[in-house]
Design a protein around this motif. Structure first.
Motif, PDB file in Angstrom:
ATOM      1  N   GLN A  30       0.461   4.827  -0.488  1.00  0.00           N
ATOM      2  CA  GLN A  30      -0.191   6.098  -0.183  1.00  0.00           C
ATOM      3  C   GLN A  30      -1.665   5.878   0.162  1.00  0.00           C
ATOM      4  OE1 GLN A  30       1.192   9.060   0.301  1.00  0.00           O
ATOM      5  NE2 GLN A  30      -0.816   9.819   0.897  1.00  0.00           N
ATOM      6  N   THR A  31      -2.341   5.028  -0.588  1.00  0.00           N
ATOM      7  CA  THR A  31      -3.739   4.695  -0.307  1.00  0.00           C
ATOM      8  C   THR A  31      -3.866   4.030   1.054  1.00  0.00           C
ATOM      9  OG1 THR A  31      -4.215   4.466  -2.661  1.00  0.00           O
ATOM     10  CG2 THR A  31      -5.741   3.390  -1.140  1.00  0.00           C
ATOM     11  N   LEU A  32      -2.959   3.111   1.348  1.00  0.00           N
ATOM     12  CA  LEU A  32      -2.925   2.455   2.654  1.00  0.00           C
ATOM     13  C   LEU A  32      -2.738   3.487   3.766  1.00  0.00           C
ATOM     14  CD1 LEU A  32      -2.681  -0.102   4.487  1.00  0.00           C
ATOM     15  CD2 LEU A  32      -0.228  -0.022   4.000  1.00  0.00           C
ATOM     16  N   THR A  33      -1.796   4.394   3.569  1.00  0.00           N
ATOM     17  CA  THR A  33      -1.521   5.432   4.568  1.00  0.00           C
ATOM     18  C   THR A  33      -2.762   6.266   4.847  1.00  0.00           C
ATOM     19  OG1 THR A  33       0.808   5.538   3.913  1.00  0.00           O
ATOM     20  CG2 THR A  33      -0.084   7.450   5.071  1.00  0.00           C
ATOM     21  N   LYS A  81      -4.806   6.410   8.427  1.00  0.00           N
ATOM     22  CA  LYS A  81      -4.965   7.687   9.137  1.00  0.00           C
ATOM     23  C   LYS A  81      -6.431   8.047   9.345  1.00  0.00           C
ATOM     24  CE  LYS A  81      -0.472   9.455   8.176  1.00  0.00           C
ATOM     25  NZ  LYS A  81       0.355  10.624   8.160  1.00  0.00           N
ATOM     26  N   VAL A  82      -7.270   7.777   8.364  1.00  0.00           N
ATOM     27  CA  VAL A  82      -8.711   8.056   8.501  1.00  0.00           C
ATOM     28  C   VAL A  82      -9.295   7.248   9.654  1.00  0.00           C
ATOM     29  CG1 VAL A  82     -10.947   7.632   7.376  1.00  0.00           C
ATOM     30  CG2 VAL A  82      -9.129   8.807   6.143  1.00  0.00           C
ATOM     31  N   ARG A  83      -8.767   6.040   9.846  1.00  0.00           N
ATOM     32  CA  ARG A  83      -9.265   5.165  10.910  1.00  0.00           C
ATOM     33  C   ARG A  83      -8.569   5.419  12.251  1.00  0.00           C
ATOM     34  NH1 ARG A  83      -9.690   2.806   6.086  1.00  0.00           N
ATOM     35  NH2 ARG A  83     -11.513   1.531   5.628  1.00  0.00           N
ATOM     36  N   HIS A  84      -7.649   6.379  12.267  1.00  0.00           N
ATOM     37  CA  HIS A  84      -6.930   6.764  13.490  1.00  0.00           C
ATOM     38  C   HIS A  84      -6.139   5.608  14.101  1.00  0.00           C
ATOM     39  CE1 HIS A  84      -8.973  10.595  13.308  1.00  0.00           C
ATOM     40  NE2 HIS A  84     -10.107   9.943  13.170  1.00  0.00           N
ATOM     41  N   TYR A  85      -5.580   4.753  13.228  1.00  0.00           N
ATOM     42  CA  TYR A  85      -4.696   3.703  13.715  1.00  0.00           C
ATOM     43  C   TYR A  85      -3.363   4.329  14.085  1.00  0.00           C
ATOM     44  CZ  TYR A  85      -7.859   0.129  11.737  1.00  0.00           C
ATOM     45  OH  TYR A  85      -8.918  -0.670  11.436  1.00  0.00           O
ATOM     46  N   SER A  86      -2.578   3.615  14.850  1.00  0.00           N
ATOM     47  CA  SER A  86      -1.300   4.156  15.315  1.00  0.00           C
ATOM     48  C   SER A  86      -0.272   4.204  14.187  1.00  0.00           C
ATOM     49  CB  SER A  86      -0.748   3.304  16.458  1.00  0.00           C
ATOM     50  OG  SER A  86      -0.250   2.077  15.967  1.00  0.00           O
ATOM     51  N   ASP A  87       0.744   5.023  14.403  1.00  0.00           N
ATOM     52  CA  ASP A  87       1.851   5.098  13.446  1.00  0.00           C
ATOM     53  C   ASP A  87       2.587   3.767  13.362  1.00  0.00           C
ATOM     54  OD1 ASP A  87       1.273   7.750  12.879  1.00  0.00           O
ATOM     55  OD2 ASP A  87       2.756   8.541  14.286  1.00  0.00           O
ATOM     56  N   ILE A  88       2.623   3.046  14.462  1.00  0.00           N
ATOM     57  CA  ILE A  88       3.272   1.730  14.465  1.00  0.00           C
ATOM     58  C   ILE A  88       2.510   0.759  13.558  1.00  0.00           C
ATOM     59  CG2 ILE A  88       3.837  -0.280  15.902  1.00  0.00           C
ATOM     60  CD1 ILE A  88       4.400   1.776  18.168  1.00  0.00           C
TER      61      ILE A  88
END
Length: 75
Positions: free
Chosen positions: A10-13, A17-24
């Motif tokens: 969850q922390t990783l997620t 997301k905060v860094r706007h990395y892709s879902d992949i």
């Protein structure tokens, strides 16, 4: 925390997301967390040591014949 590994994911997620990395990217990193969990057999990711991580990376390099650059995308 009932599931420390779940909390770590969850922390990783949230960080991804905060860094706007892709879902992949999130999916790939999550898979690697599960692989590390399976390899280490630890109940809590907080109990991992640098030695545990080095052992995992050595396992990937020696047993799975993976380079550092390929390990994220090819395992």
């Amino acid at each position: 925390v009932d599931d420390p590994w779940g909390a770590a994911i969850q922390t990783l997620t949230e960080a991804i997301k905060v860094r706007h990395y892709s879902d992949i990217t999130l999916k790939t990193y999550t898979i690697w967390v599960y692989k590390l969990r399976s390899y280490s057999q630890k109940d809590d990711p907080q109990s991992l040591t640098a030695s545990d991580v080095k052992s995992f990376l050595s396992f990937l390099a020696v047993e799975k014949h993976m380079s550092a650059s390929s390990s994220i995308s090819e395992f």
